[in-house]
Design an enzyme around this catalytic site. Structure first.
Site, PDB file in Angstrom:
ATOM      1  N   LYS A   2       0.840  -1.202   0.000  1.00 52.25           N
ATOM      2  CA  LYS A   2       0.000   0.000   0.000  1.00 52.25           C
ATOM      3  C   LYS A   2       0.875   1.251   0.000  1.00 52.25           C
ATOM      4  CE  LYS A   2      -3.591  -2.588   2.396  1.00 52.25           C
ATOM      5  NZ  LYS A   2      -4.178  -2.946   3.689  1.00 52.25           N
TER       6      LYS A   2
ATOM      7  N   GLN B  69      -3.993  -1.776   9.987  1.00 53.50           N
ATOM      8  CA  GLN B  69      -3.871  -3.103   9.383  1.00 53.50           C
ATOM      9  C   GLN B  69      -4.300  -4.200  10.367  1.00 53.50           C
ATOM     10  OE1 GLN B  69      -2.931  -3.639   6.084  1.00 53.50           O
ATOM     11  NE2 GLN B  69      -3.462  -5.776   6.464  1.00 53.50           N
TER      12      GLN B  69
ATOM     13  N   ASP C 104     -10.786   2.564   4.571  1.00 51.17           N
ATOM     14  CA  ASP C 104     -10.984   1.111   4.610  1.00 51.17           C
ATOM     15  C   ASP C 104     -12.462   0.761   4.825  1.00 51.17           C
ATOM     16  OD1 ASP C 104      -8.894  -0.496   4.002  1.00 51.17           O
ATOM     17  OD2 ASP C 104      -8.202  -0.819   6.068  1.00 51.17           O
TER      18      ASP C 104
END
Ligand code: NAP
Length: 288
Positions: free
Chosen positions: A53, A97, A120
């Site tokens: 990412k 994450q 997200d």
């Protein structure tokens, strides 16, 4: 019949080029989109994902920040990091994450992320906005699936779509996206308690496999000519990556199919960049 391959790698490359152009335009107007990724501990897979990412956002011309915290970080300290990023005007997108170490609860962390920066789309506010048909961000993997269907020329309007998997990351948001007005699919969500999964898949014009079970979707479960999107990523004994679909056999029946690797995976990171660009525009973009 041999299925057409839907090339996620090529679509991702084209989409990232377009995103980079739009980032350059926004940057010229004084706004460099910023993405921050928080990682706790040293889970090797998480490090690989965050690294991907980071590279992709830098390549698109974005400001990318990695916040790497030790495994023994407390819940309170993690919340403080997220609050700092919420308050940081240079950061438009925040992702934490997963998985977090066992002693940390991801839910309050996700709830703390500013909805305007929730690229997200795991904050219940963001998921709720989508569920009531007034979405802000689409989570990246379902968004990628949508782009792959568009790329394949598959109209979702009126289509019967079976999604195998009901996670908050993939199955649920995807069902909510596909049933939005304008997308208009008739969606069935299957899961591990579904009776006669084969029949439920066979009645679909599009099957999306997102279960994390190698070879779960076999050729007898797919209607001739149907589109098959494989979200699954499973490590094989040889150390390679395989999806949830028995690819070679299903490709003989399906009309179009995504490979693993080279299908949904590259689109996931790409749509995270898209969300960050959209967040930057919404928060700080020039007003017309
Ligand atoms: P998850 O949270 O483990 O959810 C899996 C879902 O599949 C659950 O709803 C489960 O049902 C269902 N399921 C499991 N076995 C099944 C079976 N035999 N028959 C029918 N349904 C079954 O996983 P996830 O996070 O959604 O991820 C799913 C897969 O996608 C994983 O392989 C993951 O690595 C992959 N993934 C890939 C990307 C990408 O970018 N390529 C992104 C995200 C995820 P229950 O709810 O009843 O347990």
């Amino acid at each position: 019949m041999t299925a057409r391959i839907i090339d996620g790698k090529a679509l991702a490359a084209r989409t990232r080029e377009r995103i980079a152009q739009e980032v350059a335009e926004l940057s010229a107007a004084g706004v460099v989109p910023g993405l921050a990724a928080v990682i706790v501990g040293d889970d090797p897979a998480s490090k690989v994902y965050v690294g991907m990412k980071h590279k992709a956002s830098e390549a698109a011309g974005m400001h990318s920040r990695q916040v790497i915290l030790p495994t023994d970080t407390s819940q309170v300290d993690l919340h403080a990091v997220v609050e700092d990023l919420n308050a940081d005007d240079a950061i438009d997108g925040i992702l934490v994450q997963l998985p977090l170490p066992d002693h940390l609860d991801p839910k309050p962390v996700q709830e703390l992320i500013d909805p305007a920066k929730d690229v997200d789309a795991l904050n219940p506010y963001t998921a709720g906005r989508l569920a009531v048909g007034d979405p802000t961000f689409f989570s990246a993997t379902p968004y990628g699936v949508l782009m792959l269907l568009d790329e394949a020329g598959v109209s979702t309007a009126g289509a019967r779509i079976t999604i195998v998997g009901r996670s908050n990351l993939v199955g649920r948001p995807l069902a909510n996206i596909l049933t939005l007005k304008g997308r208009d699919a008739t969606v069935t969500i299957a899961h591990s308690r579904t009776k006669d999964l084969a029949a439920v898949c066979r009645e679909a014009d599009v099957v999306v496999a997102a279960a994390g079970r190698r070879n779960l979707v076999t050729a007898d479960m797919v209607r001739p000519g149907a589109t098959v999107i494989d979200v699954g990523t499973n490590r094989t004994e040889e150390g390679t990556l395989a999806g949830d679909v028995d690819f070679d056999a299903v490709a003989e029946v399906a009309g179009a199919i995504t490979p693993v690797p080279g299908g949904v995976g590259p689109m996931t990171v790409t749509m995270l960049l898209q969300n960050t660009l959209e967040a930057a525009r919404a928060r700080r973009g020039p007003t017309e």
